[in-house]
Motif scaffolding. Sequence first.
Motif, PDB file in Angstrom:
ATOM      1  N   ILE A   4       1.052  -1.288   0.187  1.00 54.93           N
ATOM      2  CA  ILE A   4       0.409   0.312   0.298  1.00 54.93           C
ATOM      3  C   ILE A   4       1.106   0.962  -0.174  1.00 54.93           C
ATOM      4  O   ILE A   4       1.909   1.271   0.981  1.00 54.93           O
ATOM      5  N   VAL A   5       0.692   2.236  -0.805  1.00 56.21           N
ATOM      6  CA  VAL A   5       1.428   3.456  -1.367  1.00 56.21           C
ATOM      7  C   VAL A   5       1.030   4.605  -0.737  1.00 56.21           C
ATOM      8  O   VAL A   5      -0.523   4.485  -1.091  1.00 56.21           O
ATOM      9  N   THR A   6       0.635   5.775   0.681  1.00 56.45           N
ATOM     10  CA  THR A   6       0.168   6.605   0.673  1.00 56.45           C
ATOM     11  C   THR A   6       0.782   8.196   1.140  1.00 56.45           C
ATOM     12  O   THR A   6       1.841   7.876   1.142  1.00 56.45           O
ATOM     13  N   THR A   7      -0.406   8.764   0.196  1.00 61.98           N
ATOM     14  CA  THR A   7       0.542  10.540  -0.418  1.00 61.98           C
ATOM     15  C   THR A   7      -0.133  11.296   0.493  1.00 61.98           C
ATOM     16  O   THR A   7      -1.415  11.153   0.402  1.00 61.98           O
ATOM     17  N   LYS A   8       0.346  12.445   1.047  1.00 67.86           N
ATOM     18  CA  LYS A   8      -0.941  13.410   1.437  1.00 67.86           C
ATOM     19  C   LYS A   8      -0.424  14.719   0.242  1.00 67.86           C
ATOM     20  O   LYS A   8       0.916  14.718   0.461  1.00 67.86           O
ATOM     21  N   SER A  45      -4.278  10.225  -0.001  1.00 69.71           N
ATOM     22  CA  SER A  45      -5.148   9.430  -0.713  1.00 69.71           C
ATOM     23  C   SER A  45      -4.070   7.787  -0.775  1.00 69.71           C
ATOM     24  O   SER A  45      -2.421   7.758  -0.539  1.00 69.71           O
ATOM     25  N   SER A  46      -4.658   6.242  -0.625  1.00 69.76           N
ATOM     26  CA  SER A  46      -3.769   5.794  -0.387  1.00 69.76           C
ATOM     27  C   SER A  46      -4.032   4.603  -1.809  1.00 69.76           C
ATOM     28  O   SER A  46      -5.134   4.283  -2.060  1.00 69.76           O
ATOM     29  N   ALA A  47      -3.388   3.874  -2.409  1.00 71.52           N
ATOM     30  CA  ALA A  47      -4.122   2.892  -3.609  1.00 71.52           C
ATOM     31  C   ALA A  47      -2.577   1.480  -3.552  1.00 71.52           C
ATOM     32  O   ALA A  47      -2.005   1.305  -2.787  1.00 71.52           O
ATOM     33  N   ILE A  48      -3.322   0.484  -4.381  1.00 74.01           N
ATOM     34  CA  ILE A  48      -2.865  -0.718  -3.557  1.00 74.01           C
ATOM     35  C   ILE A  48      -3.274  -1.525  -5.128  1.00 74.01           C
ATOM     36  O   ILE A  48      -4.737  -1.345  -5.585  1.00 74.01           O
ATOM     37  N   ARG A 100      -8.629   5.083  -1.921  1.00 75.88           N
ATOM     38  CA  ARG A 100      -9.317   5.412  -1.442  1.00 75.88           C
ATOM     39  C   ARG A 100      -8.742   6.893  -1.170  1.00 75.88           C
ATOM     40  O   ARG A 100      -7.195   7.468  -0.549  1.00 75.88           O
ATOM     41  N   THR A 101      -9.490   7.887  -0.626  1.00 75.23           N
ATOM     42  CA  THR A 101      -8.998   8.777  -0.899  1.00 75.23           C
ATOM     43  C   THR A 101      -9.772   9.573   0.107  1.00 75.23           C
ATOM     44  O   THR A 101     -11.479  10.092  -0.515  1.00 75.23           O
ATOM     45  N   GLU A 102      -9.366  11.363   1.026  1.00 73.72           N
ATOM     46  CA  GLU A 102     -10.549  11.628   1.550  1.00 73.72           C
ATOM     47  C   GLU A 102      -9.835  13.343   1.481  1.00 73.72           C
ATOM     48  O   GLU A 102      -8.277  13.153   1.200  1.00 73.72           O
ATOM     49  N   GLU A 336       2.881   7.436   5.840  1.00 72.19           N
ATOM     50  CA  GLU A 336       2.920   6.350   6.381  1.00 72.19           C
ATOM     51  C   GLU A 336       1.850   5.882   6.688  1.00 72.19           C
ATOM     52  O   GLU A 336       1.115   4.494   6.244  1.00 72.19           O
ATOM     53  N   PHE A 337       0.874   6.518   7.059  1.00 68.36           N
ATOM     54  CA  PHE A 337      -0.668   5.854   7.099  1.00 68.36           C
ATOM     55  C   PHE A 337      -0.902   5.544   6.110  1.00 68.36           C
ATOM     56  O   PHE A 337      -0.884   6.109   5.042  1.00 68.36           O
TER      57      PHE A 337
END
Length: 341
Positions: A4-8, A45-48, A100-102, A336-337
């Motif tokens: 899983i990769v997460t960006t802000k 945003s998290s992506a897998i 997923r994106t918020e 990391e989140f």
Amino acid sequence: MSKIVTTKSPANIAFIKYWGRKDHKLFIPANDNISMTMSGCNTVSSAILRDDLETDLVEVKFFEQEYKVLEPSTIKARDLFAQIERIRKLSGKNAKVHIRTENNFPADAGIASSASSFSALTAALLLVYGLEELYEDKVELSRQIRLCGSSSAVRSAMGGFVELETANDSEGAHCVQIADENHWDLVDIVAVVDPEKKRVQTSEGHELADTSPYFRTRIVEMQQRIVATRQAIIAKDFLTLGPLIEADTISMHSVMMTQDPPLIYWGPGTLSIMHELQEWRTNDNVHAYFSIDAGPNVHVICLKQDAAEVQARLNKNKYVKWTIYNEPCAGVHETEFSLFD
Ligand code: PMV
């Protein structure tokens, strides 16, 4: 399954705005533009990658709502699916992606939600598809973000004060950093007067900008303003910068209001704050200036030393529902989140 990769990504507020495009397919803006990143308005945003999916799955959680599956029903959503397809092809991989994106602030209300969303999403896509070199090189990252259809998002590739240069080709249209997030204690307090979605999206508005008789005039007259704005930021000269920011807002909205059909984003709350700011400067020696994007909400720019006073005054305005405090901050980055936890 991949990792899983997460960006802000922060949103950004344009001091010199762009309106209209030189190239609608490559999303090249009509003019150079300058912005500041906004610490209080973010998208995560998290992506897998998932071999078991037949189609890409994008789940979006807008401000204070539940997750919804994104359908390609708007121009911006279609642009996002095209960006996924483009990046997948570039990577040589076949796997579909689950995203997923918020957002922590209202979308599509002129607070620059597409800027933070498209920058976070593009960075997450590049990383999850293994295109780290395109993410690490921030100039290249800014080109990649532009191809998702929101040129304002390009400016969130870097932190602090950023210029998006226009060009006649895709290679030339990218960002440069004027100064980083630690350069200057400038604050953007967003006065939210109407959090509802705007009726006309910027993607549609850009297409019709050149129907305004003032479109070409703006491109000419803003050239000296962008030079002066860059200099005022470098010199930390707020009393020069403030009037330039207001002049550019009025110039862009003059084009919007005179294009066919006209786009009138200002409401009674917008005008009330514009008048109040003029009064505070003239009568009370309180120096704050407005900047308004494609919506009724007002970004109020001031020095950090005056922010508490300005925010308290804004909160007393009868149209203001709430305010959002922003300082310059870092551009889009990995965290990391994870939103899949
Ligand atoms: O790139 P878009 O479609 O998000 O266009 C945004 C344009 C303005 O927000 C109105 C101005 C700007 O430069 O941010």
